[in-house]
Design an enzyme around this catalytic site. Structure first.
Site, short mmCIF file in Angstrom:
data_model
loop_
_atom_site.label_atom_id
_atom_site.label_comp_id
_atom_site.label_asym_id
_atom_site.label_seq_id
_atom_site.Cartn_x
_atom_site.Cartn_y
_atom_site.Cartn_z
N HIS A 1 -51.80 26.83 -9.96
CA HIS A 1 -52.04 25.52 -10.60
C HIS A 1 -51.72 25.54 -12.09
CE1 HIS A 1 -53.75 21.72 -11.75
NE2 HIS A 1 -54.71 22.32 -12.44
N HIS A 38 -55.69 26.21 -19.41
CA HIS A 38 -56.48 24.98 -19.52
C HIS A 38 -57.76 24.97 -18.68
CE1 HIS A 38 -54.29 23.70 -15.84
NE2 HIS A 38 -55.33 22.92 -15.64
N GLU A 82 -63.50 26.32 -18.16
CA GLU A 82 -64.24 25.49 -17.21
C GLU A 82 -64.61 26.27 -15.95
OE1 GLU A 82 -63.29 21.53 -14.57
OE2 GLU A 82 -62.27 21.78 -16.48
N ASP A 83 -63.70 27.15 -15.49
CA ASP A 83 -63.86 27.78 -14.19
C ASP A 83 -64.18 29.27 -14.23
OD1 ASP A 83 -63.36 25.38 -12.98
OD2 ASP A 83 -61.23 25.74 -12.66
N ASP A 107 -51.73 18.05 -15.69
CA ASP A 107 -52.77 18.61 -14.83
C ASP A 107 -53.13 17.63 -13.71
OD1 ASP A 107 -55.05 20.15 -13.95
OD2 ASP A 107 -56.32 18.87 -15.18
N ASP A 116 -36.57 -8.99 -5.72
CA ASP A 116 -36.09 -8.15 -6.84
C ASP A 116 -36.72 -6.75 -6.80
OD1 ASP A 116 -38.55 -9.24 -7.40
OD2 ASP A 116 -38.23 -9.34 -9.55
#
Length: 732
Positions: free
Chosen positions: A72, A96, A100-101, A163, A283
């Site tokens: 990822h 990134h 957080e993880d 992301d 259109d």
């Protein structure tokens, strides 16, 4: 944890830890490195180090699809590389999710890769460790944090959008309800941000991916219909394309011509909004002409208008008046062979670069630096306006609401008296324009001259209007304005003013009420020692005396209790205590004093007041039926109030007038009211006895009970008036 990540099982962790990474053996990594050929070798080494760091941090984590989690951040960094972003941006994209993880902290990233990279990663990390009351509150606070980081560094938003784009592409293993929630959030927030930044290609891809996740069946049906239409209209489209190329060639214009399909989601929205079937949307195809310079763009427009007839009212000149996101192009709709309408866009190569990649063109197209620099300035200005919104918003959810309003502009363009062009959302009013120019102009607006005609502030503006806002020194925002504004800035400024004004007026009322209580205890407020105030502030948690006054005025504290604490007396009043004198009001105290709509008290009426938490002092007449029970249940909650001798303003009052149902009676009564110098606010009628009598209901403005009595005497002299009374005592 990222929405698409899961923690590996212990056996998988052990297996992963025994594997030494050799990124060069990974084909995906090699493709990624090849895309960074614009970076010098020493910076490529930094990128390699960041990849290894991220791989180590995420080792043992797998996406819900079963892939190693590192795929990822590698995909996000690859998308960033397509924009040729600098090495700090690429490294931040690789890292990134580590804060957080994983257990990696900001300080460790700063030590390894520098503070700018650490700040970028921090701006991209969610606030998972904070407890929120709801998912909506958490979403709003995370969004606020991200926008604040964007205002400091535009690279944050580009990495975040890349992301989100990759997450949407890899949603197959995610629960259906979660897929829909993330897709709706993208349509509501991230796709509009991409549009606001001019990232048109990414904007359309985010919309289409979200559409397919929310309505998979509709998307499949529409895609099949579009594919079939493409086959059916292939000959027609080729004919139009060749016709455009031939006409430009005959005119001597060197240009590139491209055909394009409108995105699935834009076709779906058109069908939805205009209630059309797919066959009625003609259109769905358009053409783009890319020329060398601006004069040639207008020359091409003229020659193609000679080839195919333009549809009146469908021409837009975004070259002369660019969109706020920097987009520039000529747009026109033409009628092709067999009456088929199609959209045509004409622009220069530099404009085309900006149209496709927006703010990213600042990094991507070195030959378009003037476009990129100007666009970056506009974007920075927009982000700074978000900081302004954030500073005046009451809370995070309110800020989130204001930003969402600004993300769906559908612009119109209006002119100030000096010829300045201002973009506003469709449906905007002069109030929006006033606040767009300056907060003080907005706060003191009273009317507007629209195309030299005096109009109310609630008037909806249209494209091309010339607007001159009329101000007055004593004017101020009204709660009613909130129903007429479209921009987040105007809404935020109005709410901020009303809240501040309410607090200021409540402070004055609270000081007056405390002074009244102190006088009843035989003390003048100025004689209260500083030490007593310090003790009260310490116990209450307030920092300033003014805050105590405000709390009293808003009903959060009882004036009598505060007075006794200041004097170090018992909380409960003793039987021998003097009763506080009546509170004197003038009627001009503002939002801190409210006049109950049930009985509509006016000067001269015996009145009584009650403090309500968060509202302030609410005034009723003594005999108001709506408060009879409340007064008997909680008599201590009510305080005596008196009017000052001279009223400070006009007051609304309702009259019920029963009249003979004769021709012209309404006009005679209205004339009598007008001749008495009284203003009529509202009038309506009902017929309780059809054919005999009609009951008229007037709401008029009077200065006092005396002036009302004078008006009623005058009305009784009219022969057709059978009965007249003041309409009081409706349910509060």
């Amino acid at each position: 944890m990222n929405t698409l990540a899961e923690t590996a099982r212990p056996a998988e962790v052990a297996a992963a830890e025994n594997t030494s990474p050799h990124p060069e053996d990974d084909p995906a990594y090699q493709v990624f490195i090849d895309s960074l050929s614009y970076l010098p070798p020493e910076e490529l080494q930094i990128v390699r180090d960041a990849y290894l760091f991220s791989e180590q941090a995420h080792r043992g984590q797998f996406r819900l699809s079963g892939e190693a989690y590192i795929t990822h951040p590698l995909a996000v960094a690859g998308a960033i590389a397509e924009w040729q972003m600098d090495v700090e941006g690429v490294v931040a994209a690789l890292l990134h999710d580590v804060m957080e993880d994983t257990t990696v902290g900001k300080s460790e990233i700063a030590e390894r890769f520098g503070k700018p990279v650490a700040d970028l990663v921090d701006g991209l990390s969610k606030l998972d460790k904070i407890e929120f009351q709801s998912h909506e509150e958490a979403q709003a606070e995370n969004f606020r944090k991200m926008l604040m980081a964007m205002a400091r560094d535009l690279r944050v938003v580009l990495i975040k959008l890349a992301d989100r784009h990759h997450n949407l592409q890899t949603m197959a293993a995610v629960r259906a309800d979660k897929r829909r929630r993330i897709a709706r959030e993208t349509l509501e927030i991230y796709a509009p941000i991409a549009s606001r930044l001019g990232l048109n290609k990414l904007f359309q891809e985010l919309q289409d991916l979200s559409f397919q996740l929310i309505y998979p069946m509709r998307a499949r049906v529409l895609a099949r219909a579009l594919k079939a239409a493409r086959g059916n209209r292939r000959e027609l489209l080729s004919r139009i394309l060749e016709g455009i190329k031939g006409k430009l060639r005959d005119t001597g214009i060197d240009a590139q011509v491209f055909g394009r399909e409108k995105s699935l989601y834009s076709i779906y929205r058109k069908m939805l909004e205009k209630r059309l079937s797919f066959s009625q949307v003609l259109d769905v195809y358009g053409f783009r002409v890319v020329v060398t310079d601006v004069p040639t763009a207008y020359l091409a427009l003229g020659s193609l208008h000679a080839l195919y007839k333009p549809v009146p009212g469908k021409f837009k000149d975004y070259i002369a008046i660019p969109k706020p996101n920097g987009y520039q192009s000529l747009h026109t709709t033409l009628i092709g062979p067999h009456g088929t309408p199609f959209e045509l866009q004409i622009r220069t190569a530099a404009m085309d670069n900006v149209a496709q990649e927006g703010i990213a063109s600042h990094w991507l197209y070195k030959d378009g630096e003037s476009f990129g620099a100007e666009l970056q300035q506009k974007t920075t200005k927009w982000f700074h306006s978000l900081l302004d919104l954030q500073s005046t918003a009451g809370d995070t959810s309110e800020f989130f609401e204001h930003v969402k309003v600004d993300l769906f502009p559908h612009e119109i363009y209006v002119f100030t008296p000096k010829g300045k062009i201002i973009a506003l959302p469709r449906g905007a009013t002069p109030i929006d324009l006033a606040y767009a120019v300056h907060t003080d102009i907005g706060n003191h607006s009273v009317a507007a001259q629209i195309n030299f005609t005096l109009m109310p502030l609630a008037t909806e503006l249209t494209n091309g209007d010339r607007v001159d806002v009329v101000t007055a020194a004593d004017a101020h925002p009204s709660v009613a304005w909130l129903a007429h504004v479209k921009t987040g800035r105007a809404r935020s400024k109005i709410r901020h003013y009303l809240k501040t004004a309410h607090n200021d007026e409540s402070t004055a009322l609270g000081e007056k009420m405390l002074d009244q209580e102190l006088r009843a205890l035989g003390v003048v407020a100025a004689e209260v020692p500083v030490s007593s105030w310090k003790s009260v502030l310490r116990d209450s948690g307030n920092k300033l005396i003014k805050e105590v006054y405000t709390d009293i005025g808003l009903g959060f504290r009882i004036a009598g209790v505060v007075a006794r604490r200041l004097l170090a007396r018992e909380e409960a009043p003793q039987p021998t205590d003097k009763r506080p004198a009546s509170l004197i009001i003038r009627g001009t105290e503002g939002m801190a004093v409210q006049f109950a709509p049930c009985c509509q008290p006016i000067p001269g009426d015996p009145i009584i007041g009650s403090i309500w938490k968060g509202k302030g002092l609410v005034i009723h007449t003594h005999d108001c039926p709506a408060i009879r029970k409340a007064r008997s249940v909680k008599p201590t909650k009510w305080i005596d109030v008196e009017w000052e001798p001279e009223p400070g303003k006009l007051f609304s009052v309702r009259l019920r007038i029963m009249v003979q149902n004769t021709l012209g009676v309404l006009g005679r009564i209205a004339t009598e009211i007008s001749n008495s110098g009284t203003n009529i606010e509202h009038v309506n009628m009902d017929e309780k006895h059809p054919g005999l009598y009609t009951t008229l209901h007037f709401t008029v403005q009077v200065a006092s009970r005396t002036s009302l009595a004078r008006l009623m005497r005058g009305l009784r002299r009219i022969p057709e008036v059978a009965r007249i009374s003041r309409d009081q005592g409706l349910t509060a």
